[in-house]
Design a protein around this motif. Structure first.
Motif, PDB file in Angstrom:
ATOM      1  N   LEU A 181       0.914  -1.409   0.082  1.00 10.10           N
ATOM      2  CA  LEU A 181       0.345   0.285   0.198  1.00 10.10           C
ATOM      3  C   LEU A 181       0.884   1.183   0.053  1.00 10.10           C
ATOM      4  CD1 LEU A 181      -2.729   0.719   0.099  1.00 10.10           C
ATOM      5  CD2 LEU A 181      -3.247   0.813   2.963  1.00 10.10           C
ATOM      6  N   THR A 182       1.829   1.263   0.915  1.00 11.44           N
ATOM      7  CA  THR A 182       2.907   2.423   1.092  1.00 11.44           C
ATOM      8  C   THR A 182       3.502   2.114  -0.461  1.00 11.44           C
ATOM      9  OG1 THR A 182       2.794   2.047   3.368  1.00 11.44           O
ATOM     10  CG2 THR A 182       5.378   3.264   1.682  1.00 11.44           C
ATOM     11  N   ARG A 183       3.614   1.804  -1.058  1.00  9.60           N
ATOM     12  CA  ARG A 183       4.591   1.731  -2.388  1.00  9.60           C
ATOM     13  C   ARG A 183       3.725   2.194  -3.416  1.00  9.60           C
ATOM     14  NH1 ARG A 183       4.286  -0.438  -7.192  1.00  9.60           N
ATOM     15  NH2 ARG A 183       2.917  -1.876  -7.391  1.00  9.60           N
ATOM     16  N   LEU A 184       2.394   1.324  -3.376  1.00  2.18           N
ATOM     17  CA  LEU A 184       1.649   1.984  -4.183  1.00  2.18           C
ATOM     18  C   LEU A 184       1.805   3.494  -4.065  1.00  2.18           C
ATOM     19  CD1 LEU A 184      -1.163  -0.645  -4.335  1.00  2.18           C
ATOM     20  CD2 LEU A 184       0.751   0.110  -6.316  1.00  2.18           C
ATOM     21  N   PHE A 185       0.703   4.020  -3.008  1.00  5.01           N
ATOM     22  CA  PHE A 185       1.291   5.753  -2.691  1.00  5.01           C
ATOM     23  C   PHE A 185       2.358   6.046  -3.241  1.00  5.01           C
ATOM     24  CE2 PHE A 185       0.869   8.865   0.182  1.00  5.01           C
ATOM     25  CZ  PHE A 185      -0.662   9.599   0.145  1.00  5.01           C
ATOM     26  N   HIS A 186       3.148   6.215  -2.878  1.00  4.11           N
ATOM     27  CA  HIS A 186       4.552   6.737  -3.785  1.00  4.11           C
ATOM     28  C   HIS A 186       4.158   6.896  -4.908  1.00  4.11           C
ATOM     29  CE1 HIS A 186       5.662   7.896   0.963  1.00  4.11           C
ATOM     30  NE2 HIS A 186       5.736   6.524   1.087  1.00  4.11           N
TER      31      HIS A 186
ATOM     32  N   GLU B  15      -0.798  15.261  -6.756  1.00  2.00           N
ATOM     33  CA  GLU B  15      -0.989  15.390  -5.832  1.00  2.00           C
ATOM     34  C   GLU B  15      -1.543  14.960  -4.329  1.00  2.00           C
ATOM     35  OE1 GLU B  15      -3.697  20.239  -4.082  1.00  2.00           O
ATOM     36  OE2 GLU B  15      -3.747  19.318  -6.044  1.00  2.00           O
ATOM     37  N   VAL B  16      -1.100  14.816  -3.298  1.00  2.48           N
ATOM     38  CA  VAL B  16      -1.444  14.511  -1.624  1.00  2.48           C
ATOM     39  C   VAL B  16      -2.931  15.105  -1.349  1.00  2.48           C
ATOM     40  CG1 VAL B  16      -1.041  13.779   0.259  1.00  2.48           C
ATOM     41  CG2 VAL B  16       0.956  13.093  -1.829  1.00  2.48           C
ATOM     42  N   PHE B  17      -3.578  14.676  -0.972  1.00  2.17           N
ATOM     43  CA  PHE B  17      -4.489  15.399   0.036  1.00  2.17           C
ATOM     44  C   PHE B  17      -4.838  14.807   1.319  1.00  2.17           C
ATOM     45  CE2 PHE B  17      -6.577  16.038  -4.794  1.00  2.17           C
ATOM     46  CZ  PHE B  17      -6.893  17.280  -4.551  1.00  2.17           C
TER      47      PHE B  17
ATOM     48  N   LEU C  11      -4.367   2.608   8.012  1.00  2.00           N
ATOM     49  CA  LEU C  11      -3.151   3.285   7.029  1.00  2.00           C
ATOM     50  C   LEU C  11      -3.940   3.554   6.186  1.00  2.00           C
ATOM     51  CD1 LEU C  11       0.020   3.998   6.910  1.00  2.00           C
ATOM     52  CD2 LEU C  11       0.385   2.485   5.668  1.00  2.00           C
ATOM     53  N   TYR C  12      -4.465   4.706   6.505  1.00  2.00           N
ATOM     54  CA  TYR C  12      -5.263   5.405   4.880  1.00  2.00           C
ATOM     55  C   TYR C  12      -4.218   7.143   4.076  1.00  2.00           C
ATOM     56  CZ  TYR C  12      -8.742   7.859   2.491  1.00  2.00           C
ATOM     57  OH  TYR C  12      -9.947   8.795   1.694  1.00  2.00           O
ATOM     58  N   GLY C  13      -4.522   7.233   2.966  1.00  2.00           N
ATOM     59  CA  GLY C  13      -4.216   8.860   2.411  1.00  2.00           C
ATOM     60  C   GLY C  13      -4.933   8.790   0.922  1.00  2.00           C
ATOM     61  N   MET C  14      -4.882   9.553   0.624  1.00  2.87           N
ATOM     62  CA  MET C  14      -5.446   9.890  -0.192  1.00  2.87           C
ATOM     63  C   MET C  14      -4.786  10.847  -1.610  1.00  2.87           C
ATOM     64  SD  MET C  14      -9.348  11.516   0.684  1.00  2.87           S
ATOM     65  CE  MET C  14      -9.730  12.666  -0.253  1.00  2.87           C
ATOM     66  N   VAL C  15      -3.917  10.655  -2.713  1.00  2.00           N
ATOM     67  CA  VAL C  15      -4.220  11.442  -3.393  1.00  2.00           C
ATOM     68  C   VAL C  15      -4.392  11.765  -5.036  1.00  2.00           C
ATOM     69  CG1 VAL C  15      -2.640   8.996  -4.562  1.00  2.00           C
ATOM     70  CG2 VAL C  15      -1.586  10.985  -4.365  1.00  2.00           C
ATOM     71  N   THR C  16      -4.253  12.374  -5.267  1.00  2.00           N
ATOM     72  CA  THR C  16      -4.728  12.327  -7.453  1.00  2.00           C
ATOM     73  C   THR C  16      -3.105  12.158  -7.874  1.00  2.00           C
ATOM     74  OG1 THR C  16      -6.456  14.356  -6.804  1.00  2.00           O
ATOM     75  CG2 THR C  16      -5.524  14.201  -9.361  1.00  2.00           C
ATOM     76  N   ASP C  17      -3.463  11.549  -9.122  1.00  2.00           N
ATOM     77  CA  ASP C  17      -2.260  10.716  -9.941  1.00  2.00           C
ATOM     78  C   ASP C  17      -1.986  11.702 -10.698  1.00  2.00           C
ATOM     79  OD1 ASP C  17      -3.626  10.627 -12.368  1.00  2.00           O
ATOM     80  OD2 ASP C  17      -3.553   8.286 -11.309  1.00  2.00           O
TER      81      ASP C  17
END
Length: 140
Positions: A92-97, A104-106, A117-123
């Motif tokens: 999940l961390t690899r995919l996020f980065h 842009e990381v929201f 562990l949760y995150g939001m990102v616009t590619d």
């Protein structure tokens, strides 16, 4: 274990939309959590009755729904995000980065009340991604 789902945002009419989609797809009306019911508080009072989260299973995947909180830009029909769920925090961390490169990381990856562990990102192509860790051994 992994999943790929869709997350759809609304601007105050999420309850109406979830009711509609549950009927269309022959599903029971799900429980809907409002921002006011969130355990960590800190919400804008204007959002107290807005929907924070609801989910309906559709054809083996999940459609998740939420009203945008006040101050978050909303464009009708352009408010869908992809959701990746995994029990593998490293993946999940690899995919996020990888997804955040040129994007842009929201919300940076972090623990939340709904996910370890949760995150939001616009590619870089403008696609919104929600990444969420789940523990397959956790009690519901």
């Amino acid at each position: 274990m992994q999943s790929f789902d869709v997350f759809i945002n609304f601007d105050g009419n999420c309850r109406e939309a979830v009711t509609f989609y549950a009927e269309v797809f022959g599903q029971a009306l799900p429980e809907m959590m409002t921002y006011g019911q969130a355990p960590d508080g800190g919400i804008d009072e204007r959002d107290a009755d807005r929907i924070l989260y609801a989910m309906i299973p559709i054809f083996g995947s999940n459609a998740m729904f939420s009203d945008c909180p006040s101050g978050v830009p909303f464009e009708r029909g352009n408010s869908i995000g992809m959701t990746l769920g995994s029990d593998d925090k490293a993946e999940l961390t690899r995919l996020f980065h990888a997804l955040k490169e040129g994007g842009e990381v929201f919300m940076d990856l972090q623990p939340t009340f709904w996910s370890g562990l949760y995150g939001m990102v616009t590619d870089k192509f403008g696609i919104l991604w929600h990444l969420s860790h789940f523990d397959p051994n956790a009690q519901a």
